[in-house]
Design an enzyme around this catalytic site. Structure first.
Site, PDB file in Angstrom:
ATOM      1  N   HIS A  56      24.078  11.918  67.182  1.00  0.00           N
ATOM      2  CA  HIS A  56      23.096  10.938  66.682  1.00  0.00           C
ATOM      3  C   HIS A  56      21.822  11.057  67.501  1.00  0.00           C
ATOM      4  CE1 HIS A  56      23.535   7.929  69.972  1.00  0.00           C
ATOM      5  NE2 HIS A  56      24.832   8.225  69.944  1.00  0.00           N
ATOM      6  N   ASP A  78      19.320   8.530  67.366  1.00  0.00           N
ATOM      7  CA  ASP A  78      18.790   7.232  67.790  1.00  0.00           C
ATOM      8  C   ASP A  78      19.290   6.922  69.188  1.00  0.00           C
ATOM      9  OD1 ASP A  78      21.460   6.709  66.652  1.00  0.00           O
ATOM     10  OD2 ASP A  78      21.009   4.616  67.061  1.00  0.00           O
ATOM     11  N   ASP A 136      23.157  10.719  75.589  1.00  0.00           N
ATOM     12  CA  ASP A 136      23.620   9.874  74.479  1.00  0.00           C
ATOM     13  C   ASP A 136      22.488   9.675  73.461  1.00  0.00           C
ATOM     14  OD1 ASP A 136      25.172   8.124  72.961  1.00  0.00           O
ATOM     15  OD2 ASP A 136      24.686   6.405  74.219  1.00  0.00           O
ATOM     16  N   GLU A 177      23.299   4.950  65.017  1.00  0.00           N
ATOM     17  CA  GLU A 177      24.612   4.711  65.622  1.00  0.00           C
ATOM     18  C   GLU A 177      24.571   3.585  66.647  1.00  0.00           C
ATOM     19  OE1 GLU A 177      27.892   4.943  68.429  1.00  0.00           O
ATOM     20  OE2 GLU A 177      25.793   5.335  68.887  1.00  0.00           O
ATOM     21  N   GLU A 178      23.516   3.545  67.457  1.00  0.00           N
ATOM     22  CA  GLU A 178      23.448   2.553  68.531  1.00  0.00           C
ATOM     23  C   GLU A 178      23.303   1.130  68.001  1.00  0.00           C
ATOM     24  OE1 GLU A 178      24.277   3.344  71.321  1.00  0.00           O
ATOM     25  OE2 GLU A 178      23.528   5.295  71.938  1.00  0.00           O
ATOM     26  N   HIS A 209      23.016   4.108  78.330  1.00  0.00           N
ATOM     27  CA  HIS A 209      22.637   2.731  78.003  1.00  0.00           C
ATOM     28  C   HIS A 209      21.969   2.011  79.174  1.00  0.00           C
ATOM     29  CE1 HIS A 209      25.491   2.170  74.297  1.00  0.00           C
ATOM     30  NE2 HIS A 209      24.991   3.389  74.372  1.00  0.00           N
TER      31      HIS A 209
END
Length: 451
Positions: free
Chosen positions: A90, A92, A123, A156-157, A423
């Site tokens: 992903h 995003d 990520d 996705e996030e 994150h």
């Protein structure tokens, strides 16, 4: 890494990979368009589409998913009669949080202490680069022996389910014999790991209301019901004295029976401050891979700076609940909402709104693809054996794909090992991990085709 042509090719391509990841990280592709312009996500999607076309992919398309974002799709045909493998990543990313906490700018890839820093490096923009490296290495060493589909998600996030719903509406698009999800990570740097379980999640917004408007705390405080205090009571009810998650009716006793996670290592990985205890009961692996976990993500209330002496009439919170395999996320949502309503004090008015939801996932590790990956990882990581681990996070698409294609084998690998700090501020990726995992994926595709 032992010398072999695939590994040598990947090593030679790393400078190009760094340049490409730098370009991709520069897009502020947070799929919350109230915070970041949609044009940033569109720019990233177009970059990926161009990259796939340059690699010879056919049918490259920007898929407009029902949540208002775009996923990028492409097909690279292999030999006639070959198996089909779907590669997922992903583009995003999470918001950068407090930019002042970053040692360097979050959307500028920066090399420091042997790692590449920037939002999305691990990520999961790095996951896409991993896929590209593996395919390029195979093309330079005899060709890609399978049909390859690539899907790169754009939300996705956010957990808004756009790609899941699109896949359900177009079930033939992502059909494959095996699916490699490039959005997990090794248990630690240098230890090859396949993630076999993911917790699901549900996300709800809670609002408490008690008064028609704020009141002077000196004139009315002590009798006037405080909405913020009511909300705090509700949030506190979601944890036991030891910090364990307690949602009425939700089982929190499951055990993890795979790779163990020592408290000492966890404290280091999580950067727990000296003297601060861990929360919950059971082993660390039980707590983060097999049991539910509630987190208060944010609270709407007056900030300390500029606060007035007032009894608050209204307050809101955003709450995440991670749901272990074996528990239906929709049922967990109902239990969480019922718990909130039952534990709201003083007759305060309370509203709950579901914002996002995703099901948990459990892989079938007895499939031939797992042996093919184990053999590949043994070559990419000399002296190491592939390990199975869980992951506390959620990838809702996994369960959707498992439901749509029950015969497909699903493997989760990736770059999000603990040092990556995904994150959080100062997210980074290990270029050595990118190199080794790209070699592993390339060798896996070759092994799987021959199996």
């Amino acid at each position: 890494m032992s010398s072999n042509p695939v590994a040598e090719t990947v090593a030679s391509l790393l400078p190009r990979a760094k340049t490409e990841l730098t370009e991709l990280v520069a897009f502020k592709s947070v799929a919350d368009f109230t915070q970041f312009p949609k044009s940033e996500s569109e720019g990233a999607a177009n970059w990926i589409a161009d990259a796939l076309r340059a690699e010879g992919f056919q049918d490259v398309a920007l898929l407009d998913t029902p949540d208002g974002t775009q996923s990028v799709y492409g097909l690279l045909p292999g030999p006639e009669g070959a198996k089909t493998v779907l590669l997922y990543a992903h583009y995003d990313v999470q918001p950068p949080l407090d930019e002042a906490g970053w040692a360097t700018l979050p959307f500028e890839l920066t090399e420091r202490d042997g790692r590449w820093y920037g939002r999305g490096t691990a990520d999961c923009k790095g996951g896409l680069i991993m896929h590209l490296l593996a395919l390029r290495a195979l093309k330079a060493n005899g060709g890609v022996p399978v049909h390859v589909k690539v899907i790169v998600e754009g939300s996705e996030e956010q957990g808004t389910g756009g790609l899941e719903r699109y896949a359900e509406q177009h079930p033939e698009l992502l059909e494959a014999d095996t699916i490699v999800i490039g959005d997990a990570g090794n248990f630690r740097v240098g230890l090859p790991t396949v993630t076999t379980r993911l917790r699901g999640m549900t996300l709800i917004r809670i609002q408490t209301d008690t008064l028609a408007g704020n009141l002077h705390s000196g004139q009315f405080g002590g009798a006037a019901p405080d909405a913020l205090a009511a909300l705090i009571r509700v949030l506190d009810s979601l944890r036991a004295e030891d910090g364990s998650t307690t949602v009425d009716g939700l089982d929190a006793t499951e055990r993890w029976d795979g790779l163990e996670y020592t408290e000492e290592q966890f404290r280091k990985d999580a950067r727990v401050l000296d003297g601060v205890g861990l929360i919950g009961g059971g082993s660390v692996a039980d707590r983060i891979w097999a049991r539910p976990a509630v987190t208060v993500l944010g609270i709407d209330c007056p900030p300390v700076v500029g606060a007035t002496p007032s009894v608050q009439s209204s307050a809101r919170a955003l709450v995440s609940l991670r749901v272990p395999p074996g528990v239906d996320a929709a049922e967990a949502t109902k239990l969480l909402q019922a718990h909130v309503e039952a534990h709201t004090p003083w007759g305060a008015r309370v509203q709950t709104e579901q914002i996002g939801q995703g099901q948990a996932f459990r892989a079938n590790t007895s499939s031939p693809a797992y042996q093919a990956m184990a053999d590949a990882m043994a070559l990419a990581y000399p002296g190491e054996t592939m390990q199975y681990a869980g992951q506390g996070g959620s990838i809702p698409l996994c369960n959707t794909l498992a439901g749509l294609y029950p015969q497909a084998e699903i493997l989760l690998i990736g770059l999000s090992e603990p040092e990556a700090q995904i994150h959080a501020v100062n997210e980074s990726v290990s270029p050595e991990e990118l190199e080794r995992l790209s070699v592993a994926e390339a060798l896996f595709l070759r092994n799987y085709a021959a199996g």
